[in-house]
Motif scaffolding. Structure first.
Motif, mmCIF file in Angstrom:
data_model
loop_
_atom_site.group_PDB
_atom_site.id
_atom_site.type_symbol
_atom_site.label_atom_id
_atom_site.label_comp_id
_atom_site.label_asym_id
_atom_site.label_seq_id
_atom_site.Cartn_x
_atom_site.Cartn_y
_atom_site.Cartn_z
ATOM 1 N N GLY A 145 1.112 -1.584 0.323
ATOM 2 C CA GLY A 145 0.067 -0.055 -0.041
ATOM 3 C C GLY A 145 1.332 0.882 0.049
ATOM 4 N N GLY A 146 0.786 1.857 1.134
ATOM 5 C CA GLY A 146 1.820 3.145 1.337
ATOM 6 C C GLY A 146 2.863 2.746 0.839
ATOM 7 N N ILE A 147 4.014 2.150 1.348
ATOM 8 C CA ILE A 147 4.982 1.884 1.366
ATOM 9 C C ILE A 147 6.186 2.207 -0.407
ATOM 10 N N TYR A 148 5.015 1.151 -1.253
ATOM 11 C CA TYR A 148 5.185 1.121 -2.341
ATOM 12 C C TYR A 148 4.451 2.104 -3.381
ATOM 13 N N ALA A 149 3.798 3.103 -2.741
ATOM 14 C CA ALA A 149 3.280 4.394 -3.139
ATOM 15 C C ALA A 149 4.621 5.560 -2.947
ATOM 16 N N ASN A 150 4.472 4.788 -1.961
ATOM 17 C CA ASN A 150 6.119 6.448 -1.631
ATOM 18 C C ASN A 150 7.204 6.482 -2.152
ATOM 19 N N PHE A 151 7.614 4.405 -2.313
ATOM 20 C CA PHE A 151 8.717 4.251 -2.910
ATOM 21 C C PHE A 151 8.421 5.308 -4.973
ATOM 22 N N ILE A 152 7.329 4.378 -4.860
ATOM 23 C CA ILE A 152 6.747 5.162 -6.568
ATOM 24 C C ILE A 152 7.125 6.417 -6.878
ATOM 25 N N ASP A 153 5.717 6.852 -5.936
ATOM 26 C CA ASP A 153 6.411 9.271 -5.737
ATOM 27 C C ASP A 153 7.931 9.264 -6.023
ATOM 28 N N THR A 154 8.163 8.807 -5.054
ATOM 29 C CA THR A 154 9.387 9.409 -4.689
ATOM 30 C C THR A 154 11.064 9.163 -5.682
ATOM 31 N N MET A 155 10.777 7.931 -6.480
ATOM 32 C CA MET A 155 11.473 7.630 -7.218
ATOM 33 C C MET A 155 11.192 8.100 -8.755
ATOM 34 N N GLU A 156 10.267 8.571 -8.228
ATOM 35 C CA GLU A 156 10.008 9.358 -10.116
ATOM 36 C C GLU A 156 10.920 10.786 -9.771
ATOM 37 N N HIS A 157 11.326 10.811 -8.703
ATOM 38 C CA HIS A 157 11.287 12.942 -8.448
ATOM 39 C C HIS A 157 13.060 12.263 -8.054
ATOM 40 N N GLN A 158 13.508 11.519 -7.322
ATOM 41 C CA GLN A 158 14.997 11.391 -6.813
ATOM 42 C C GLN A 158 15.450 10.349 -7.761
ATOM 43 N N SER A 159 16.711 10.511 -8.150
ATOM 44 C CA SER A 159 18.262 9.050 -8.479
ATOM 45 C C SER A 159 19.062 8.726 -7.659
ATOM 46 N N PRO A 160 18.317 8.179 -6.048
ATOM 47 C CA PRO A 160 19.387 7.849 -5.051
ATOM 48 C C PRO A 160 20.737 6.854 -5.402
ATOM 49 N N ASP A 161 21.430 7.023 -4.954
ATOM 50 C CA ASP A 161 22.596 5.291 -5.117
ATOM 51 C C ASP A 161 21.827 4.462 -4.442
ATOM 52 N N ARG A 162 21.103 4.470 -3.587
ATOM 53 C CA ARG A 162 21.246 3.431 -2.460
ATOM 54 C C ARG A 162 19.196 3.411 -1.405
ATOM 55 N N VAL A 163 18.540 3.081 -1.907
ATOM 56 C CA VAL A 163 17.245 2.669 -0.998
ATOM 57 C C VAL A 163 17.668 1.547 0.021
ATOM 58 N N ILE A 164 17.137 1.983 1.280
ATOM 59 C CA ILE A 164 16.752 0.711 2.476
ATOM 60 C C ILE A 164 15.528 0.808 2.873
ATOM 61 N N LEU A 165 14.648 -0.047 2.647
ATOM 62 C CA LEU A 165 14.094 -1.044 3.523
ATOM 63 C C LEU A 165 14.443 -0.949 5.090
#
Length: 454
Positions: free
Chosen positions: A91-111
Motif C-alpha cells: 500500500g503506502g510504502i510502495y506508493a511512496n516509493f514510486i512517487d519519490t523515485m519519479e523525482h529522485q535518483s538515489p544511489d542506495r535505497v534502504i527498506l
C-alpha cells in the motif's frame, strides 16, 4: 433526436458521477483534518531543489527510526526518511516509493521492515487517507487505491470524510482556517505541532519522550519465548518487494533491506520472527539485494539499551540516533569492501544462546485456603542460571518487606494474611547469578493488577 435520446441516460450518469466527485471533494476539504507530518514528509521528498543519495522507505518503523541529519554527518551525503504511519508494503510504502523515485535518483535505497509486515498486516483506511492525497502524481494515488481494493475498506478510502473527520461543531471552522493559512499552503514547519512528536526535517519524525518500554510485569505466554515457527508470506507482499528491488536496480540503485530495531522481548514473543528474517534474507539475495537483521547483530555493531524504545515496536529519539549511527557504520564497512558477516549471529540458535541475562521473569502461583505458594521462572537464552529475591511490595508507598534475599531458590510460600490490603503484592526480582548491573534485574508482581488475593 433518437440518437440523443439513446445517449441521454449516459449523459445523466456522467453528470451524476461528476456531482458525486465534486461533493466528495468539498466534504473532504471541509471535514478531513488538515494533513500534518505525512504531508510535509511527502512534499519535501519530491521538491526539485532537494536531491538525496540515500532514501529509506517503510512504515512508522522507518519514520521514527532513520535520523537523516545524523546520517548526513556520518556519511557525508544527503539522506531522506520516506516513512509513513501504519502503512503496508503493498500500500503506502510502495506508493511512496514510486512517487519519490519519479523525482529522485538515489544511489542506495534502504527498506526498513517491521516484524509483522510480510504476514497478514492490512493497512487501515486512515493511513491511506494520510498518504494518498499528498502524492505528487495522482496516477500513483489511483494505483494505490486499486491495490488495496480487496482489503474491505474501499468506501472509506474513496469517501475519507466518513472515516476521518473533525467535529462539525467546533472543529469545522478551525479546520478550514488551517487549510487556508499561509503556513499550511507554504509548508511552513511552524504549522506542525511541536510536542512529543516532532518533525526534524528530511522526513524524520522522532518521538521525543523520556518514557521507555518496561521489561517488568510482562504478560505474555512465557513458555513460548524464543519459539520459532514458520510463517507464510502473502503473495502480494512478495510481489511488491520484488517490484521495489527490480525498479531500483533498473536505475542502478542498490537495495538494502533492514529489520526494524525492536526490544528483545518483541523478538522473544513473536514466534515467527526467525522465519521472517530467514525468508527476507533469501528473497533479498535471490534478487540481488542485501538483508541485515540488526536485532541479531552482535554488540560491537548494535547493542540496544533499555531506554532506546518507547513501545514494543518503535525507538525513541535517542534510540533512533543510536540505531542510525550503527547502520551508517555498517554502510561504511560495506563501502570499504569489508566482510560484515562476523557482525551478526550466524543463525537463530547462536543468537538465542548469546542472551545470557534475564529478559523477563514470571511466577506460577497456587493458592490454598491459608497460603500462597509461588514458583519463579525466567525467560532467557542459553545457560543462564537465575537467582531470585522475594518481597512483599506496597504499591502505594513503594516500601518492601524482604521474604528472601537473592538466592537460587525459586519457591516461596507465605500466609495469605500477609496480603492485608489491595496495595500489597508478592514481587519476585530475578537476575543472572552474579549479575551486578541493576538494569538487568527484572521483576514480576502477583496479583499483577493489584487486586486482592482470594
Amino acid at each position: 433526436m433518437r440518437n440523443f435520446n439513446k445517449i441521454k441516460p449516459w449523459i445523466r450518469l456522467v453528470v451524476f458521477l461528476f456531482g458525486i466527485v465534486v461533493i466528495n471533494e468539498i466534504l473532504t476539504f471541509l471535514l478531513v483534518p488538515a494533513g500534518q507530518f505525512s504531508r510535509w514528509v511527502q512534499h519535501d521528498a519530491v521538491e526539485p531543489e532537494n536531491t538525496y543519495q540515500l532514501i529509506t522507505f517503510g512504515a512508522s518503523e522507518s519514520l521514527r527510526t532513520w535520523d537523516s541529519q545524523t546520517a548526513d554527518e556520518i556519511l557525508g551525503i544527503k539522506t531522506y526518511n520516506m516513512g509513513g504511519s501504519a502503512i503496508s508494503l503493498e500500500g503506502g510504502i510502495y506508493a511512496n516509493f514510486i512517487d519519490t523515485m519519479e523525482h529522485q535518483s538515489p544511489d542506495r535505497v534502504i527498506l526498513i521492515m517491521g516484524r509483522y509486515e510480510m504476514g497478514g498486516y492490512k493497512e487501515p483506511a486512515k493511513s491511506y487517507i494520510a498518504v494518498a492525497p499528498y502524492l505528487s502524481n495522482q496516477k500513483n494515488a489511483w494505483s494505490y487505491f486499486m491495490r488495496l481494493m480487496m482489503d474491505g475498506e474501499a468506501l472509506k478510502r474513496a469517501f475519507p470524510w466518513t472515516e476521518y473527520r473533525v467535529e462539525i461543531f467546533g472543529g469545522l471552522s478551525s479546520n478550514i482556517k488551517d487549510k487556508m493559512s499561509e503556513e499550511y499552503l507554504e509548508y511552513d514547519v511552524s504549522f506542525l505541532p511541536d510536542d512529543r512528536l516532532h518533525y526534524e526535517g528530511q522526513g524524520f519524525c522522532p518521538l521525543i519522550t523520556e518514557e521507555a518500554i518496561s521489561y517488568d510485569n510482562v504478560n505474555e505466554n512465557h513458555q513460548n519465548a524464543f519459539v520459532s515457527k514458520d510463517i507464510i508470506f502473502k503473495d502480494e507482499k512478495i510481489d511488491t518487494l520484488i517490484k521495489i528491488i527490480n525498479y531500483a536496480q533498473e536505475r542502478d540503485c542498490e537495495v538494502i533491506i533492514l529489520a526494524a530495531p525492536i526490544p528483545v522481548t518483541s523478538v522473544a514473543f513473536y514466534k515467527y520472527y526467525n522465519s521472517q528474517s530467514v525468508q527476507l534474507k533469501e528473497i533479498a539475495e535471490l534478487y540481488g539485494a542485501q538483508y541485515y537483521d540488526f536485532n541479531m547483530a552482535k554488540p560491537e555493531l548494535w547493542e540496544p539499551q533499555l531506554d532506546d524504545f518507547y513501545d514494543e515496536t518503535h525507538v525513541n529519539e535517542k534510540g533512533a540516533e543510536r540505531y542510525t549511527i550503527s547502520v551508517c557504520n555498517l554502510l561504511q564497512k560495506l563501502d570499504a569492501g569489508e566482510d560484515v558477516s562476523n557482525l551478526f549471529y550466524s543463525d537463530w540458535d547462536e543468537y538465542v544462546a548469546s542472551i545470557d541475562y534475564v529478559v523477563t521473569t514470571y511466577m506460577e502461583v497456587e493458592e490454598t485456603e491459608t497460603d500462597v505458594c509461588a514458583q519463579a521462572f525466567i525467560v532467557s537464552g542459553g545457560e543462564t542460571v537465575p537467582e531470585y529475591k522475594f518481597v512483599l511490595h506496597n504499591l502505594e508507598d513503594d516500601t518492601e518487606q524482604v521474604l528472601q534475599e537473592f538466592s537460587e531458590n525459586d519457591i516461596i510460600q507465605i500466609n495469605k494474611e500477609k496480603f492485608n490490603n489491595e496495595n500489597i503484592v508478592l514481587r519476585v526480582y530475578a537476575r543472572a547469578v552474579g549479575e551486578d548491573d541493576s538494569n538487568k534485574v527484572r521483576y514480576f508482581d502477583y496479583p499483577s493488577s493489584g487486586e486482592e488475593v482470594k
